[in-house]
Design a protein around this motif. Structure first.
Motif, PDB file in Angstrom:
ATOM      1  N   LEU A 146     -50.627   8.414  27.201  1.00  0.00           N
ATOM      2  CA  LEU A 146     -50.692   6.958  27.019  1.00  0.00           C
ATOM      3  C   LEU A 146     -49.501   6.459  26.209  1.00  0.00           C
ATOM      4  N   ASP A 147     -49.111   7.194  25.180  1.00  0.00           N
ATOM      5  CA  ASP A 147     -47.962   6.792  24.362  1.00  0.00           C
ATOM      6  C   ASP A 147     -46.663   6.794  25.161  1.00  0.00           C
ATOM      7  N   ARG A 148     -46.572   7.656  26.157  1.00  0.00           N
ATOM      8  CA  ARG A 148     -45.328   7.762  26.941  1.00  0.00           C
ATOM      9  C   ARG A 148     -45.312   6.851  28.161  1.00  0.00           C
ATOM     10  N   THR A 149     -46.402   6.164  28.411  1.00  0.00           N
ATOM     11  CA  THR A 149     -46.517   5.349  29.625  1.00  0.00           C
ATOM     12  C   THR A 149     -46.246   3.886  29.309  1.00  0.00           C
ATOM     13  N   LYS A 150     -45.411   3.256  30.108  1.00  0.00           N
ATOM     14  CA  LYS A 150     -45.153   1.831  29.959  1.00  0.00           C
ATOM     15  C   LYS A 150     -46.363   1.033  30.432  1.00  0.00           C
ATOM     16  N   TYR A 151     -46.467  -0.204  29.925  1.00  0.00           N
ATOM     17  CA  TYR A 151     -47.636  -1.014  30.259  1.00  0.00           C
ATOM     18  C   TYR A 151     -47.698  -1.303  31.763  1.00  0.00           C
TER      19      TYR A 151
END
Length: 397
Positions: A146-151
């Protein structure tokens, strides 16, 4: 000239070749998909007895056996999909057994490894499947993803997987904080994700309502809609006076929806709040609460600068009997601008429902309003045939 023409022909041939290649690839993908669908149906038939065995012993005090034989990749996927479908349907001990079966069969371990795949689509698919299997051991890896994924839509899939799998409240809070950090208007979506958790929702909402982050407070307030959570209702008294307008508006809506006994000074405070959301929520609640003492405030609110406040005030006045309807008629005759238009619109809607009343008390109440209407605006010729309540039997003998 010749070279230009040759170049044009070459360009056309290349385009035609690419189009043909694309069509061939589409056909191959379609054929492959159809073949997988057909093979999946065969595997479902093959394991029908095993599925029946699992269903028959879900509620028994026995350990469930693993799927039989050496399973192929697609075969494992078919069984995994069936387990995920049942995990969504069942609760309690039956769900716990299915989750344990997914772990023993190696489905969870396989999807956790897939979170590190080079293919983005495979990582998101793995997150979805881990959430479906309620894989609590996958939460740390899902948080990293989740931290590495863009919105985008993928963040919602990962967040929902974390909510379903989390076994600690701090994991839910961290996930919600990450969602809100994108600074998008997704509080309702976040509330929907929050309700996916297996943890105690009442305890979670109570903690979130006391959180210093106003965004998390608003998510908890939104999540409370449609949820019977008596333990968190006392917190609404404090949040009604919050300095954050969004939080205050949501708290007021929830507070008023609980049908409280409102004091006159509370009503006046809400109807004169600086935020239109609060005034609109208060105006909408006063009619169903039958707060006849609020008629002067509702009458004044017909001149509010906000359309929602004016419309809700007119609607509540229409629910407060003859006195409220009389105020609407006076506003339609004596006021100007938006207040007059709002009152006229509500009166027209009330009079248009002349034929919708079947119960005697409804017809009596409507006829009283009709008499008031005619006293202000005169009799409307050839409007409708007025319904008359028939009492007793047939006396024409």
């Amino acid at each position: 000239m010749f070279s230009n023409l040759a170049l044009a022909y070459m360009f056309i041939y290349v385009c035609l070749g690419l189009i043909a290649l694309g069509i061939i690839l589409l056909f191959q993908m379609k054929i492959k998909h159809n073949a997988e669908q057909k093979q999946s149906e065969l595997y479902q038939k093959k394991h029908r007895d095993y599925f029946m065995y699992v269903q028959a012993h879900l509620h028994d005090d026995v350990s469930l056996e693993l799927p039989p034989g050496n399973l192929k990749a697609l075969e494992r996927r078919v069984i995994q999909d069936k387990f995920m479908e049942w995990i969504e349907q069942f609760k309690g001990e039956a769900q716990t057994k299915l989750i344990g079966l997914c772990k023993e069969a190696g489905f969870v371990e396989l999807e956790i490894r897939a979170l590190g795949s080079f293919r983005y689509g495979r990582r998101i698919e793995a997150a979805y499947r881990l959430g479906g299997m309620r894989a609590e051991e996958a939460v740390p890896a899902l948080e990293v993803l989740l931290d590495r994924t863009k919105y985008g839509p993928s963040t919602i899939i990962i967040s929902r997987a974390i909510a379903k799998s989390a076994d600690r409240p701090d994991q839910i809070r961290a996930m919600l904080s990450k969602l809100l950090s994108y600074e998008k208007p997704i509080h309702h979506m976040a509330a929907d994700i929050l309700l996916e958790t297996r943890l105690d929702s009442a305890g979670l909402m109570r903690k979130l309502l006391d959180d210093p982050n106003p965004g998390l407070v608003k998510v908890a307030l939104v999540a409370m809609w449609g949820q019977a959570v008596p333990a968190v209702v006392p917190a609404l008294d404090r949040l009604v006076g919050s300095e954050q307008k969004d939080v205050r508006a949501e708290a007021v809506k929830l507070y008023l929806s609980s049908n409280p006994v409102l004091k006159d000074e509370t009503i006046a405070q809400l109807m004169n709040d600086g935020e239109w959301e609060v005034r609109a929520a208060a105006a909408k609640a006063l009619g169903p609460l039958h707060a006849a003492g609020s008629i002067p405030l509702l009458s004044a609110a017909l001149q509010d600068e906000n359309w929602h406040v004016r419309n809700n005030s007119a609607e509540s006045l229409s629910l407060l009997g003859e006195q409220g309807f009389d105020v609407l008629c006076q506003a339609a005759l004596t006021r100007t601008g938006a207040a007059r238009e709002t009152a006229l619109n509500r009166i027209e809607r009330i009079m248009a429902k002349e034929s919708d009343h079947e119960a005697v008390d409804q017809m009596v109440a409507f006829n009283k309003k009709k008499l008031l209407y005619e006293s202000y605006f005169g009799v409307q010729p050839n409007k409708r045939t007025v319904q008359v309540a028939r009492v007793g039997g047939d006396y024409t003998a």
